[in-house]
Design a protein around this motif. Sequence first.
Motif, PDB file in Angstrom:
ATOM      1  N   LEU A 213       1.086 -52.834   4.642  1.00  0.00           N
ATOM      2  CA  LEU A 213       0.514 -54.022   5.283  1.00  0.00           C
ATOM      3  C   LEU A 213      -1.000 -53.969   5.374  1.00  0.00           C
ATOM      4  N   LEU A 214      -1.603 -55.141   5.112  1.00  0.00           N
ATOM      5  CA  LEU A 214      -3.046 -55.323   5.255  1.00  0.00           C
ATOM      6  C   LEU A 214      -3.309 -56.290   6.402  1.00  0.00           C
ATOM      7  N   LEU A 215      -4.522 -56.250   6.936  1.00  0.00           N
ATOM      8  CA  LEU A 215      -4.860 -57.190   8.000  1.00  0.00           C
ATOM      9  C   LEU A 215      -4.645 -58.631   7.539  1.00  0.00           C
ATOM     10  N   GLY A 216      -4.936 -58.893   6.278  1.00  0.00           N
ATOM     11  CA  GLY A 216      -4.811 -60.232   5.713  1.00  0.00           C
ATOM     12  C   GLY A 216      -3.386 -60.731   5.583  1.00  0.00           C
ATOM     13  N   ASP A 217      -2.427 -59.846   5.836  1.00  0.00           N
ATOM     14  CA  ASP A 217      -1.020 -60.275   5.789  1.00  0.00           C
ATOM     15  C   ASP A 217      -0.605 -60.945   7.093  1.00  0.00           C
ATOM     16  N   SER A 218      -1.476 -60.936   8.084  1.00  0.00           N
ATOM     17  CA  SER A 218      -1.170 -61.614   9.347  1.00  0.00           C
ATOM     18  C   SER A 218      -1.014 -63.110   9.088  1.00  0.00           C
ATOM     19  N   ALA A 219       0.128 -63.652   9.449  1.00  0.00           N
ATOM     20  CA  ALA A 219       0.418 -65.057   9.138  1.00  0.00           C
ATOM     21  C   ALA A 219       1.771 -65.427   9.734  1.00  0.00           C
ATOM     22  N   LEU A 220       2.100 -66.699   9.594  1.00  0.00           N
ATOM     23  CA  LEU A 220       3.441 -67.186   9.918  1.00  0.00           C
ATOM     24  C   LEU A 220       4.247 -67.158   8.618  1.00  0.00           C
ATOM     25  N   TYR A 221       5.362 -66.462   8.612  1.00  0.00           N
ATOM     26  CA  TYR A 221       6.206 -66.375   7.424  1.00  0.00           C
ATOM     27  C   TYR A 221       7.392 -67.310   7.607  1.00  0.00           C
ATOM     28  N   LEU A 222       7.490 -68.244   6.690  1.00  0.00           N
ATOM     29  CA  LEU A 222       8.500 -69.292   6.766  1.00  0.00           C
ATOM     30  C   LEU A 222       9.555 -69.095   5.694  1.00  0.00           C
ATOM     31  N   CYS A 223      10.771 -69.313   6.091  1.00  0.00           N
ATOM     32  CA  CYS A 223      11.887 -69.307   5.156  1.00  0.00           C
ATOM     33  C   CYS A 223      12.375 -70.748   5.057  1.00  0.00           C
ATOM     34  N   ALA A 224      12.731 -71.168   3.855  1.00  0.00           N
ATOM     35  CA  ALA A 224      13.265 -72.511   3.650  1.00  0.00           C
ATOM     36  C   ALA A 224      14.513 -72.413   2.795  1.00  0.00           C
ATOM     37  N   SER A 225      15.522 -73.175   3.162  1.00  0.00           N
ATOM     38  CA  SER A 225      16.718 -73.198   2.322  1.00  0.00           C
ATOM     39  C   SER A 225      16.896 -74.596   1.744  1.00  0.00           C
ATOM     40  N   SER A 226      17.540 -74.666   0.620  1.00  0.00           N
ATOM     41  CA  SER A 226      17.724 -75.962  -0.025  1.00  0.00           C
ATOM     42  C   SER A 226      19.007 -75.947  -0.839  1.00  0.00           C
ATOM     43  N   LEU A 227      19.543 -77.136  -1.015  1.00  0.00           N
ATOM     44  CA  LEU A 227      20.693 -77.320  -1.891  1.00  0.00           C
ATOM     45  C   LEU A 227      20.251 -78.140  -3.102  1.00  0.00           C
ATOM     46  N   LEU A 228      19.456 -79.127  -2.842  1.00  0.00           N
ATOM     47  CA  LEU A 228      18.845 -79.914  -3.925  1.00  0.00           C
ATOM     48  C   LEU A 228      17.340 -79.791  -3.753  1.00  0.00           C
ATOM     49  N   ASP A 229      16.628 -80.909  -3.689  1.00  0.00           N
ATOM     50  CA  ASP A 229      15.178 -80.786  -3.659  1.00  0.00           C
ATOM     51  C   ASP A 229      14.568 -80.898  -2.264  1.00  0.00           C
ATOM     52  N   GLU A 230      15.379 -81.187  -1.245  1.00  0.00           N
ATOM     53  CA  GLU A 230      14.857 -81.253   0.115  1.00  0.00           C
ATOM     54  C   GLU A 230      14.962 -79.874   0.741  1.00  0.00           C
ATOM     55  N   GLN A 231      13.855 -79.363   1.265  1.00  0.00           N
ATOM     56  CA  GLN A 231      13.862 -78.019   1.839  1.00  0.00           C
ATOM     57  C   GLN A 231      13.901 -78.095   3.364  1.00  0.00           C
ATOM     58  N   TYR A 232      14.699 -77.231   3.948  1.00  0.00           N
ATOM     59  CA  TYR A 232      14.801 -77.128   5.394  1.00  0.00           C
ATOM     60  C   TYR A 232      14.157 -75.813   5.809  1.00  0.00           C
ATOM     61  N   PHE A 233      13.142 -75.915   6.665  1.00  0.00           N
ATOM     62  CA  PHE A 233      12.405 -74.730   7.068  1.00  0.00           C
ATOM     63  C   PHE A 233      12.932 -74.172   8.385  1.00  0.00           C
ATOM     64  N   GLY A 234      12.843 -72.860   8.493  1.00  0.00           N
ATOM     65  CA  GLY A 234      13.112 -72.202   9.755  1.00  0.00           C
ATOM     66  C   GLY A 234      11.881 -72.236  10.635  1.00  0.00           C
ATOM     67  N   PRO A 235      11.992 -71.678  11.851  1.00  0.00           N
ATOM     68  CA  PRO A 235      10.864 -71.702  12.788  1.00  0.00           C
ATOM     69  C   PRO A 235       9.765 -70.711  12.435  1.00  0.00           C
ATOM     70  N   GLY A 236      10.084 -69.763  11.546  1.00  0.00           N
ATOM     71  CA  GLY A 236       9.075 -68.805  11.118  1.00  0.00           C
ATOM     72  C   GLY A 236       9.069 -67.525  11.929  1.00  0.00           C
ATOM     73  N   THR A 237       8.476 -66.503  11.343  1.00  0.00           N
ATOM     74  CA  THR A 237       8.195 -65.237  12.025  1.00  0.00           C
ATOM     75  C   THR A 237       6.688 -65.052  12.038  1.00  0.00           C
ATOM     76  N   ARG A 238       6.145 -64.896  13.221  1.00  0.00           N
ATOM     77  CA  ARG A 238       4.698 -64.676  13.358  1.00  0.00           C
ATOM     78  C   ARG A 238       4.436 -63.183  13.244  1.00  0.00           C
ATOM     79  N   LEU A 239       3.781 -62.778  12.156  1.00  0.00           N
ATOM     80  CA  LEU A 239       3.449 -61.368  11.932  1.00  0.00           C
ATOM     81  C   LEU A 239       1.977 -61.147  12.218  1.00  0.00           C
ATOM     82  N   THR A 240       1.705 -60.175  13.067  1.00  0.00           N
ATOM     83  CA  THR A 240       0.327 -59.782  13.353  1.00  0.00           C
ATOM     84  C   THR A 240       0.153 -58.341  12.899  1.00  0.00           C
ATOM     85  N   VAL A 241      -0.853 -58.110  12.063  1.00  0.00           N
ATOM     86  CA  VAL A 241      -1.155 -56.760  11.578  1.00  0.00           C
ATOM     87  C   VAL A 241      -2.454 -56.302  12.227  1.00  0.00           C
ATOM     88  N   THR A 242      -2.399 -55.165  12.911  1.00  0.00           N
ATOM     89  CA  THR A 242      -3.599 -54.673  13.619  1.00  0.00           C
ATOM     90  C   THR A 242      -4.128 -53.401  12.964  1.00  0.00           C
TER      91      THR A 242
END
Lengths: 114, 110
Positions: B81-110
Amino acid sequence: SQKIEQNSEALNIQEGKTATLTCNYTNYSPAYLQWYRQDPGRGPVFLLLIRENEKEKRKERLKVTFDTTLKQSLFHITASQPADSATYLCALDIFSNSGYALNFGKGTSLLVTP
Amino acid sequence: DAGVTQSPTHLIKTRGQQVTLRCSPKSGHDTVSWYQQALGQGPQFIFQYYEEEERQRGNFPDRFSGHQFPNYSSELNVNALLLGDSALYLCASSLLDEQYFGPGTRLTVT
């Protein structure tokens, strides 16, 4: 390289007015364009998809236009409400309609005041 | 019907460590995509999984890897991990072309 640009500044409008957000793109030939809404600390929520052969699409108070010659999409919210305040993201398919991977713009923040 | 779920919600790690984030797609969805969203930016595509294989990949280094399980759930792993990897990581699932996003995981790298 592929680039998506949205209104860089926040948009402040009065309740009841129509909000218009812009999405411009370069170095793309997208099969479709999507608009999402994102509230702080939450994942994006899908709003509308418009395909390259469609000029306009509507859903309730939302309207999207897609001009592949100008490489631009406009997103309109009519009769805006304070609950419409959020960040709106424009997204294009990255791999020419293969796999539904998306490239997003930075988003435009919309604030609707009573 | 549960939507896309992600765990954990928040995570704090130190530079050089490794992290695993998890995603359960919406019921019936067979495709999972991962995105990284830095503060004030739009989500950036990391990669996509379909039928347990990486189908597409964005412009991210090999430190980012993933996996999809037979039940379509997915993991995102980030090594060194680098400091620059700090971000909100989003997962999205889809069956066709519409994507449904999850709430995300907030990762903080110190």
